[in-house]
Design a protein around this motif. Structure first.
Motif, PDB file in Angstrom:
ATOM      1  N   GLY A 237     -11.497  -5.030  -4.959  1.00  0.00           N
ATOM      2  CA  GLY A 237     -10.266  -5.671  -5.403  1.00  0.00           C
ATOM      3  C   GLY A 237     -10.138  -7.103  -4.903  1.00  0.00           C
ATOM      4  N   MET A 238     -10.577  -7.344  -3.667  1.00  0.00           N
ATOM      5  CA  MET A 238     -10.513  -8.701  -3.113  1.00  0.00           C
ATOM      6  C   MET A 238     -11.375  -9.677  -3.906  1.00  0.00           C
ATOM      7  SD  MET A 238     -10.721  -8.186   1.012  1.00  0.00           S
ATOM      8  CE  MET A 238      -9.765  -6.897   1.796  1.00  0.00           C
ATOM      9  N   TYR A 239     -12.613  -9.315  -4.087  1.00  0.00           N
ATOM     10  CA  TYR A 239     -13.567 -10.269  -4.641  1.00  0.00           C
ATOM     11  C   TYR A 239     -13.554 -10.339  -6.166  1.00  0.00           C
ATOM     12  CZ  TYR A 239     -15.280 -11.370  -0.043  1.00  0.00           C
ATOM     13  OH  TYR A 239     -15.356 -11.825   1.248  1.00  0.00           O
ATOM     14  N   TYR A 240     -12.916  -9.351  -6.810  1.00  0.00           N
ATOM     15  CA  TYR A 240     -12.757  -9.426  -8.258  1.00  0.00           C
ATOM     16  C   TYR A 240     -11.305  -9.726  -8.640  1.00  0.00           C
ATOM     17  CZ  TYR A 240     -17.542  -8.043  -9.136  1.00  0.00           C
ATOM     18  OH  TYR A 240     -18.919  -8.021  -9.195  1.00  0.00           O
ATOM     19  N   GLU A 241     -10.518 -10.147  -7.631  1.00  0.00           N
ATOM     20  CA  GLU A 241      -9.153 -10.628  -7.823  1.00  0.00           C
ATOM     21  C   GLU A 241      -8.227  -9.598  -8.464  1.00  0.00           C
ATOM     22  OE1 GLU A 241      -9.139 -14.470  -9.606  1.00  0.00           O
ATOM     23  OE2 GLU A 241     -10.215 -15.389  -7.943  1.00  0.00           O
ATOM     24  N   TYR A 242      -8.223  -8.426  -7.851  1.00  0.00           N
ATOM     25  CA  TYR A 242      -7.228  -7.403  -8.151  1.00  0.00           C
ATOM     26  C   TYR A 242      -6.432  -7.167  -6.864  1.00  0.00           C
ATOM     27  CZ  TYR A 242     -10.025  -6.422 -12.319  1.00  0.00           C
ATOM     28  OH  TYR A 242     -10.704  -6.526 -13.509  1.00  0.00           O
ATOM     29  N   PRO A 243      -5.518  -8.065  -6.533  1.00  0.00           N
ATOM     30  CA  PRO A 243      -4.847  -8.008  -5.229  1.00  0.00           C
ATOM     31  C   PRO A 243      -4.072  -6.718  -4.977  1.00  0.00           C
ATOM     32  CG  PRO A 243      -3.781  -9.610  -6.681  1.00  0.00           C
ATOM     33  CD  PRO A 243      -5.063  -9.229  -7.336  1.00  0.00           C
ATOM     34  N   LEU A 244      -3.460  -6.141  -6.019  1.00  0.00           N
ATOM     35  CA  LEU A 244      -2.713  -4.901  -5.817  1.00  0.00           C
ATOM     36  C   LEU A 244      -3.651  -3.762  -5.425  1.00  0.00           C
ATOM     37  CD1 LEU A 244       0.002  -3.475  -5.884  1.00  0.00           C
ATOM     38  CD2 LEU A 244      -0.377  -2.986  -8.318  1.00  0.00           C
TER      39      LEU A 244
ATOM     40  N   ASN B 260      -1.599  -5.118  13.626  1.00  0.00           N
ATOM     41  CA  ASN B 260      -2.631  -6.152  13.544  1.00  0.00           C
ATOM     42  C   ASN B 260      -3.215  -6.228  12.137  1.00  0.00           C
ATOM     43  OD1 ASN B 260      -4.547  -8.074  14.808  1.00  0.00           O
ATOM     44  ND2 ASN B 260      -6.047  -6.481  14.392  1.00  0.00           N
ATOM     45  N   GLU B 261      -3.576  -5.069  11.588  1.00  0.00           N
ATOM     46  CA  GLU B 261      -4.140  -5.038  10.238  1.00  0.00           C
ATOM     47  C   GLU B 261      -3.095  -5.450   9.200  1.00  0.00           C
ATOM     48  OE1 GLU B 261      -7.281  -4.628   9.479  1.00  0.00           O
ATOM     49  OE2 GLU B 261      -7.844  -4.242  11.559  1.00  0.00           O
ATOM     50  N   ALA B 262      -1.835  -5.070   9.428  1.00  0.00           N
ATOM     51  CA  ALA B 262      -0.772  -5.452   8.497  1.00  0.00           C
ATOM     52  C   ALA B 262      -0.613  -6.968   8.445  1.00  0.00           C
ATOM     53  CB  ALA B 262       0.544  -4.791   8.919  1.00  0.00           C
ATOM     54  N   PHE B 263      -0.725  -7.628   9.590  1.00  0.00           N
ATOM     55  CA  PHE B 263      -0.616  -9.088   9.629  1.00  0.00           C
ATOM     56  C   PHE B 263      -1.710  -9.726   8.781  1.00  0.00           C
ATOM     57  CE2 PHE B 263      -1.979 -13.087  11.738  1.00  0.00           C
ATOM     58  CZ  PHE B 263      -0.882 -13.863  11.400  1.00  0.00           C
ATOM     59  N   PHE B 264      -2.953  -9.290   8.961  1.00  0.00           N
ATOM     60  CA  PHE B 264      -4.055  -9.855   8.193  1.00  0.00           C
ATOM     61  C   PHE B 264      -3.925  -9.534   6.708  1.00  0.00           C
ATOM     62  CE2 PHE B 264      -6.584  -9.219  12.313  1.00  0.00           C
ATOM     63  CZ  PHE B 264      -6.304 -10.509  12.742  1.00  0.00           C
ATOM     64  N   LEU B 265      -3.484  -8.307   6.416  1.00  0.00           N
ATOM     65  CA  LEU B 265      -3.349  -7.898   5.017  1.00  0.00           C
ATOM     66  C   LEU B 265      -2.225  -8.673   4.324  1.00  0.00           C
ATOM     67  CD1 LEU B 265      -4.592  -5.998   2.957  1.00  0.00           C
ATOM     68  CD2 LEU B 265      -3.013  -4.221   3.702  1.00  0.00           C
ATOM     69  N   LEU B 266      -1.159  -8.953   5.049  1.00  0.00           N
ATOM     70  CA  LEU B 266      -0.070  -9.748   4.479  1.00  0.00           C
ATOM     71  C   LEU B 266      -0.506 -11.202   4.249  1.00  0.00           C
ATOM     72  CD1 LEU B 266       2.912  -8.312   6.535  1.00  0.00           C
ATOM     73  CD2 LEU B 266       2.677  -8.224   4.046  1.00  0.00           C
TER      74      LEU B 266
ATOM     75  N   TYR C  38      -3.386 -11.994   3.332  1.00  0.00           N
ATOM     76  CA  TYR C  38      -4.119 -11.883   2.061  1.00  0.00           C
ATOM     77  C   TYR C  38      -3.147 -11.818   0.884  1.00  0.00           C
ATOM     78  CZ  TYR C  38      -6.381  -9.497  -1.826  1.00  0.00           C
ATOM     79  OH  TYR C  38      -6.800  -9.148  -3.086  1.00  0.00           O
ATOM     80  N   LEU C  39      -2.153 -10.929   0.976  1.00  0.00           N
ATOM     81  CA  LEU C  39      -1.230 -10.714  -0.143  1.00  0.00           C
ATOM     82  C   LEU C  39      -0.419 -11.973  -0.451  1.00  0.00           C
ATOM     83  CD1 LEU C  39      -0.223  -8.485  -2.087  1.00  0.00           C
ATOM     84  CD2 LEU C  39       1.582  -8.011  -0.420  1.00  0.00           C
ATOM     85  N   ASN C  40      -0.076 -12.734   0.576  1.00  0.00           N
ATOM     86  CA  ASN C  40       0.745 -13.934   0.379  1.00  0.00           C
ATOM     87  C   ASN C  40       0.069 -14.980  -0.508  1.00  0.00           C
ATOM     88  OD1 ASN C  40       2.739 -12.846   1.968  1.00  0.00           O
ATOM     89  ND2 ASN C  40       2.182 -13.976   3.808  1.00  0.00           N
ATOM     90  N   LYS C  41      -1.242 -14.919  -0.628  1.00  0.00           N
ATOM     91  CA  LYS C  41      -1.958 -15.860  -1.493  1.00  0.00           C
ATOM     92  C   LYS C  41      -1.686 -15.595  -2.966  1.00  0.00           C
ATOM     93  CE  LYS C  41      -4.618 -18.539  -0.501  1.00  0.00           C
ATOM     94  NZ  LYS C  41      -4.469 -19.987  -0.267  1.00  0.00           N
TER      95      LYS C  41
ATOM     96  N   LEU D 282       7.776 -14.402  -1.707  1.00  0.00           N
ATOM     97  CA  LEU D 282       7.404 -14.913  -0.389  1.00  0.00           C
ATOM     98  C   LEU D 282       8.598 -14.968   0.565  1.00  0.00           C
ATOM     99  CD1 LEU D 282       4.931 -17.781  -1.360  1.00  0.00           C
ATOM    100  CD2 LEU D 282       4.369 -15.573  -0.327  1.00  0.00           C
ATOM    101  N   TYR D 283       9.821 -15.060   0.007  1.00  0.00           N
ATOM    102  CA  TYR D 283      11.010 -15.082   0.859  1.00  0.00           C
ATOM    103  C   TYR D 283      11.133 -13.793   1.675  1.00  0.00           C
ATOM    104  CZ  TYR D 283      12.706 -19.293  -1.442  1.00  0.00           C
ATOM    105  OH  TYR D 283      12.852 -20.581  -1.899  1.00  0.00           O
ATOM    106  N   LEU D 284      10.612 -12.692   1.149  1.00  0.00           N
ATOM    107  CA  LEU D 284      10.612 -11.424   1.877  1.00  0.00           C
ATOM    108  C   LEU D 284       9.315 -11.243   2.666  1.00  0.00           C
ATOM    109  CD1 LEU D 284      11.811  -8.646   2.525  1.00  0.00           C
ATOM    110  CD2 LEU D 284      10.766  -7.792   0.416  1.00  0.00           C
ATOM    111  N   SER D 285       8.193 -11.603   2.044  1.00  0.00           N
ATOM    112  CA  SER D 285       6.891 -11.354   2.647  1.00  0.00           C
ATOM    113  C   SER D 285       6.629 -12.196   3.894  1.00  0.00           C
ATOM    114  CB  SER D 285       5.785 -11.615   1.617  1.00  0.00           C
ATOM    115  OG  SER D 285       4.513 -11.431   2.186  1.00  0.00           O
ATOM    116  N   ILE D 286       7.008 -13.466   3.850  1.00  0.00           N
ATOM    117  CA  ILE D 286       6.713 -14.357   4.977  1.00  0.00           C
ATOM    118  C   ILE D 286       7.441 -13.938   6.262  1.00  0.00           C
ATOM    119  CG2 ILE D 286       7.038 -16.712   5.847  1.00  0.00           C
ATOM    120  CD1 ILE D 286       6.135 -17.745   3.146  1.00  0.00           C
ATOM    121  N   PRO D 287       8.738 -13.565   6.206  1.00  0.00           N
ATOM    122  CA  PRO D 287       9.368 -13.075   7.448  1.00  0.00           C
ATOM    123  C   PRO D 287       8.680 -11.828   8.024  1.00  0.00           C
ATOM    124  CG  PRO D 287      11.044 -13.663   5.848  1.00  0.00           C
ATOM    125  CD  PRO D 287       9.733 -13.735   5.129  1.00  0.00           C
ATOM    126  N   ILE D 288       8.222 -10.923   7.138  1.00  0.00           N
ATOM    127  CA  ILE D 288       7.521  -9.724   7.620  1.00  0.00           C
ATOM    128  C   ILE D 288       6.194 -10.128   8.260  1.00  0.00           C
ATOM    129  CG2 ILE D 288       6.456  -7.544   6.938  1.00  0.00           C
ATOM    130  CD1 ILE D 288       8.495  -7.385   4.660  1.00  0.00           C
TER     131      ILE D 288
END
Length: 223
Positions: free
Chosen positions: A33-40, A156-162, A164-167, A174-180
Motif C-alpha cells: 500500500g505504501m509503495y503503490y500509493e494506497y494509503p488507506l 511509537n508506531e502510531a507516531f510514525f504511522l500518523l 505517513y498518513l498526514n502526507k 489535518l486539523y484533527l490528525s496533527i494534534p494526535i
C-alpha cells in the motif's frame, strides 16, 4: 495418558505463531500500500499488525505455547516493519535532516534490540524481556509491565504511522490528525530513549562478561 511428543512442525502451528504469520502478511500488504500509493490499505494493514502484536503474546501465555521461534518471529517482524516505514518516511518528507533522523532511529532500533537479545541469552536468561534485580530501573518498568510495554510500542508506531498518513490527508482532516500526531510524539521520544538505555545497558553487560572471562583466564595462567 501419555501425551505425544511435539515436533518442530507442531511449534510452527502454535496459535501465537499463526498470529505472527498473519502479522507478516499484514505488514507485506502495508508495504504494498505504501509503495503503490494506497494509503488507506497501508494504514489499516499496519495498524492491525501492531494491534496483533499484543495478541500473540497473550495467547502464547494463555495456551502454554511460548516458544523461542515465536519470540524471534515477533521481534523480526517488528524490526522489519518499523524499518520499512521509517525508510519510506525518509523518502516521503524530502528532507536531509529528517532522513538522517529516521536512519539513526532505524539503527538504534535494530542495534538495541539485537544487543539486548544477545546479551540476555548469553548470560543465561530465557528471553530478552527477562529482567533481574540488577537491571536498569527504566528497563524493569518497561519490560515487566505488559501494559507499559504495549503503550510505548504502540504509541511509537502510531507516531510514525500518523506521519505517513498526514502526507495524504486533505487540509481539513489535518486539523484533527496533527494534534494526535503531536500527542504521540513524546511517547515516541521516550520509547527511543528507552532503546538507547537498552543499548547501553546491554553493552555494559557484555563488557562485564568479557572482563570476568579475561580475568579468569589471566588468573588461570598465573596459577
Amino acid at each position: 495418558m501419555k501425551m505425544a511428543r511435539l515436533t518442530h512442525i507442531d511449534v510452527f502451528w502454535f496459535v501465537p505463531n499463526l498470529i505472527g504469520y498473519s502479522r507478516v502478511a499484514l505488514s507485506a500488504l502495508a508495504i504494498y500500500g505504501m509503495y503503490y500509493e494506497y494509503p488507506l490499505v497501508a494504514f489499516v494493514s499496519y495498524a492491525l499488525s501492531e494491534l496483533l502484536d499484543a495478541a500473540d503474546g497473550y495467547y502464547a501465555r494463555k495456551l502454554g505455547q511460548c516458544s523461542k521461534f515465536g519470540e524471534v518471529l515477533d521481534m523480526v517482524t517488528d524490526r522489519c516493519t518499523t524499518t520499512v516505514l521509517l525508510t519510506y518516511l525518509a523518502q516521503a518528507y524530502k528532507s536531509q535532516a529528517l532522513a538522517l533522523v529516521f536512519c539513526l532511529l532505524i539503527s538504534l532500533d535494530i542495534s538495541s534490540h539485537y544487543m539486548q537479545m544477545y546479551s540476555q541469552l548469553i548470560t543465561g536468561k530465557t528471553n530478552h524481556k527477562q529482567m533481574d534485580e540488577k537491571a536498569h530501573w527504566v528497563l524493569k518498568a518497561y519490560y515487566t509491565d505488559r501494559r507499559v510495554l504495549f503503550a510505548f510500542c504502540f504509541g511509537n508506531e502510531a507516531f510514525f504511522l500518523l506521519l505517513y498518513l498526514n502526507k495524504f490527508l486533505p487540509a481539513y482532516a489535518l486539523y484533527l490528525s496533527i494534534p494526535i500526531t503531536l500527542a504521540a510524539f513524546p511517547i515516541s521520544l521516550i520509547k527511543n530513549g528507552i532503546n538507547f538505555i537498552q543499548l547501553y545497558e546491554s553493552a555494559c553487560d557484555l563488557a562485564r562478561l568479557d572482563a570476568a572471562e579475561l580475568n579468569k583466564a589471566r588468573s588461570a595462567k598465573k596459577a
